[in-house]
Design an enzyme around this catalytic site. Structure first.
Site, short mmCIF file in Angstrom:
data_model
loop_
_atom_site.label_atom_id
_atom_site.label_comp_id
_atom_site.label_asym_id
_atom_site.label_seq_id
_atom_site.Cartn_x
_atom_site.Cartn_y
_atom_site.Cartn_z
N HIS A 140 1.03 -1.24 0.04
CA HIS A 140 -0.05 -0.14 0.01
C HIS A 140 0.97 1.27 0.00
CE1 HIS A 140 -3.15 2.98 1.06
NE2 HIS A 140 -4.00 1.84 0.81
N ASP A 194 -7.83 -5.43 0.03
CA ASP A 194 -8.57 -6.42 -1.07
C ASP A 194 -8.09 -7.65 -1.05
OD1 ASP A 194 -9.62 -4.09 -2.93
OD2 ASP A 194 -7.58 -3.59 -3.07
N1 CMC Z 1 4.13 -7.81 -4.73
C1 CMC Z 1 5.23 -7.74 -4.91
N2 CMC Z 1 6.18 -6.67 -4.59
C2 CMC Z 1 5.54 -5.41 -4.31
C3 CMC Z 1 4.29 -5.32 -4.19
C4 CMC Z 1 3.42 -6.52 -4.26
N3 CMC Z 1 2.04 -6.51 -4.30
N4 CMC Z 1 3.95 -4.08 -4.02
C5 CMC Z 1 5.04 -3.30 -3.99
N5 CMC Z 1 5.86 -4.27 -4.24
C6 CMC Z 1 7.51 -3.91 -4.23
C7 CMC Z 1 7.56 -3.16 -5.55
O1 CMC Z 1 7.93 -3.89 -6.66
C8 CMC Z 1 8.84 -2.36 -4.97
O2 CMC Z 1 10.00 -3.00 -4.98
P1 CMC Z 1 11.37 -2.49 -5.49
O3 CMC Z 1 11.72 -1.46 -4.30
O4 CMC Z 1 12.43 -3.46 -5.48
O5 CMC Z 1 11.21 -1.98 -6.75
C9 CMC Z 1 8.51 -1.70 -3.45
O6 CMC Z 1 7.67 -3.04 -3.12
C10 CMC Z 1 7.62 -0.59 -3.30
O7 CMC Z 1 6.63 -0.81 -4.24
P2 CMC Z 1 6.01 0.67 -5.02
O8 CMC Z 1 5.63 0.12 -6.39
O9 CMC Z 1 6.91 1.86 -4.67
O10 CMC Z 1 4.88 0.89 -4.20
P3 CMC Z 1 3.56 1.84 -4.78
O11 CMC Z 1 3.42 2.63 -3.43
O12 CMC Z 1 3.85 2.83 -5.87
O13 CMC Z 1 2.32 1.07 -4.98
C11 CMC Z 1 0.51 -0.37 -4.77
C12 CMC Z 1 1.28 0.61 -4.01
C13 CMC Z 1 -0.81 -0.63 -3.78
C14 CMC Z 1 0.09 -0.17 -6.03
C15 CMC Z 1 1.49 -1.66 -4.81
O14 CMC Z 1 1.80 -2.12 -3.43
C16 CMC Z 1 0.81 -2.91 -5.64
O15 CMC Z 1 0.76 -2.89 -6.81
N6 CMC Z 1 0.10 -3.65 -4.91
C17 CMC Z 1 -0.45 -4.94 -5.50
C18 CMC Z 1 -2.03 -4.49 -6.22
C19 CMC Z 1 -3.08 -4.17 -4.78
O16 CMC Z 1 -3.14 -4.81 -4.13
N7 CMC Z 1 -3.57 -2.86 -5.02
C20 CMC Z 1 -4.51 -2.32 -3.94
C21 CMC Z 1 -3.98 -1.35 -2.92
S1 CMC Z 1 -5.17 -1.03 -1.46
C22 CMC Z 1 -6.69 -0.67 -2.04
C23 CMC Z 1 -6.86 0.45 -3.13
O17 CMC Z 1 -6.30 1.25 -2.77
O18 CMC Z 1 -7.58 0.05 -3.95
#
Ligand code: CMC
Length: 430
Positions: free
Chosen positions: A306, A363
């Site tokens: 998140h 989720d």
């Molecule tokens: N699985 C594997 N690795 C992950 C995940 C995941 N679900 N989420 C983040 N990471 C890794 C990401 O690859 C990055 O790694 P590195 O530092 O090596 O590059 C690190 O963790 C930081 O992630 P980020 O992409 O900078 O995080 P963000 O704040 O931009 O994105 C997020 C947040 C929710 C979009 C992301 O965690 C994600 O895609 N999660 C899966 C989709 C999901 O469950 N979304 C629902 C969010 S909650 C409800 C809502 O808002 O609708």
């Protein structure tokens, strides 16, 4: 005396005001920065940008705290219900018995769709995604509404808010009926908000459906937990659209589109698809974790991570607990719940997830409950949209009531070609 932050740049010093929120959050107000120094701030994905001041929802992502209008989500989940929580989110206070009764009465009064609007559903192909239909139909429904928004007047705005909340639920059920080729149901005025939705979803001319009280309670909980979540992608979209003084329906329709994506509301669908795929393929959770962690992997553990929570998402904790209770009450078992629990355990003990502070989000478990109620997977994100409607309405209203509100219009750092002259067609090399 108010605090200032000091910035030094190219030999000059600039003082910027510091804004402090009611929970002690601090921000540098950079509004005058460009005028003073020529600098703008660059924050791709807005990870460190406060786009507004808001009194609706408070989140402390480090501590795993979520409160609507000051009330902890745990207390609302235990003692409140969706309609009462919606009132709280939109109007700022828990309603009196009379206020709640009035709001419920308005929700019933506005539950019908104009007959001409019902015909619009016929234009969608049978396999249309209900999120697309929902967004289009919210906009279409706007044309059938008197313009009664009046955000500054509580009583009149209550009518507008109830219209949107109520009709969205009717539209959502109708879009499902359309997608499965069944006749749309009229709402039943004797049923409250959530039961009425389940009736419109599942009643058939040859098979009446009486909403199961446990299913109603479970869905009510899911909606309550989704009612608002401060400046997420869809709510920011609603505020952005609303800031141009577009009306609430148009803004909510845009919010639905933003919610649709798998990184946001679409994640609840993606989680169940991922769990189903694991179940069918027989892959172990260890294999999945290895795949997710692989360098350059495009695969994410859906329902994990998140932007704001760097600790447990408090909503995920509540939903996980509710999963066992709901499945037991509805006398269901779901192999996907076992897989989800194993995945969670494996991830929480894996340094990749620990170092990045990735925890289950709302989720991760919500789809298990929605499946148990009988909601089809392609409607999961629609349920999220119904739940988030109070938050969108409250945020839209906040934008309109703020006397200092300006159109949302970020800047950028241009990285394209510098000035060049037009090249006539015959002189272009390719
Ligand atoms: N699985 C594997 N690795 C992950 C995940 C995941 N679900 N989420 C983040 N990471 C890794 C990401 O690859 C990055 O790694 P590195 O530092 O090596 O590059 C690190 O963790 C930081 O992630 P980020 O992409 O900078 O995080 P963000 O704040 O931009 O994105 C997020 C947040 C929710 C979009 C992301 O965690 C994600 O895609 N999660 C899966 C989709 C999901 O469950 N979304 C629902 C969010 S909650 C409800 C809502 O808002 O609708």
């Amino acid at each position: 005396m108010s605090e200032k932050a000091v910035l030094q740049f190219r030999g000059k010093t600039y003082e910027l005001p510091v804004i402090v929120g009611t929970e002690g959050e601090i921000a540098i107000d950079v509004q005058s920065l460009r005028a003073q120094s020529g600098l703008i701030t660059l924050d791709e994905g807005y990870a460190n940008t406060g786009s507004c001041r808001s009194s609706i929802t408070f989140i402390d992502g480090e501590k795993g705290i979520l409160r609507y209008r000051g009330y902890p989500i745990e207390e609302l989940a235990e003692h409140s219900n969706f309609v009462e929580t919606a009132y709280l989110v939109i109007f700022g206070e828990l309603p009196t018995a009379q206020q709640l009764a009035d709001f419920r009465a308005l929700l019933s009064e506005h539950e019908y769709l104009h007959e001409d609007l019902r015909h619009h559903f016929e234009g969608f192909p049978p396999n249309a995604h209900p999120m697309g239909t929902l967004s289009a139909m919210i906009n279409a429904a706007n044309s059938f509404q008197p313009v009664l928004l009046q955000p500054e007047d509580d009583a009149r705005f209550m009518d507008s808010a109830a219209r949107l909340m109520s009709k969205v639920r009717t539209i959502a059920a109708a879009s499902y009926k359309k997608s499965v080729g069944q006749p749309m149901n009229y709402p039943r005025p004797d049923l409250p908000y959530v039961s009425n939705f389940l009736h419109m979803m599942f009643s058939r001319p040859n098979k009446p459906y009486e909403p199961d009280p446990d299913a109603v309670r479970a869905l009510d909980l899911i909606l309550t937990l989704h009612a608002d979540h401060e400046q997420n992608c869809s709510t920011s979209t609603v505020r952005m659209v609303g800031s141009s003084q577009a009306n609430m329906w148009a803004s909510a329709s845009a919010g639905v589109c933003a919610l649709w994506g798998p990184l946001h509301g679409g994640a609840n669908t993606a989680v169940v698809q991922m769990l189903e795929q694991i179940h069918q393929s027989g892959e172990s959770v260890e294999q999945i974790i290895v795949k997710v962690k692989a360098k350059n992997s495009k695969m994410k553990l859906m329902g994990f991570g998140h932007r704001v929570y760097k600790n447990f998402d408090p909503r995920a904790k509540i939903i996980k607990k509710a999963c066992d209770v709901v499945l037991e009450k509805l006398k269901r078992t779901d192999p996907l719940l076992d897989i989800a629990k194993k995945l969670e355990e494996a991830a929480l003990n894996d340094s990749y997830f620990v170092e990045r502070k990735l925890y289950p989000n709302v989720d991760f478990y919500s789809g298990i409950i929605l499946r148990a109620i009988g909601i089809p997977v392609n409607m999961f994100t629609v349920i999220f949209a119904i739940g988030r409607m109070p938050g969108w309405i409250a945020n839209w209203r906040e934008v309109h009531l703020d006397p200092n509100s300006r159109i949302y219009r970020p800047r950028q750092i241009y990285t394209g070609p510098t000035l060049r002259s037009y090249v006539p067609m015959e002189q272009r090399g390719r």
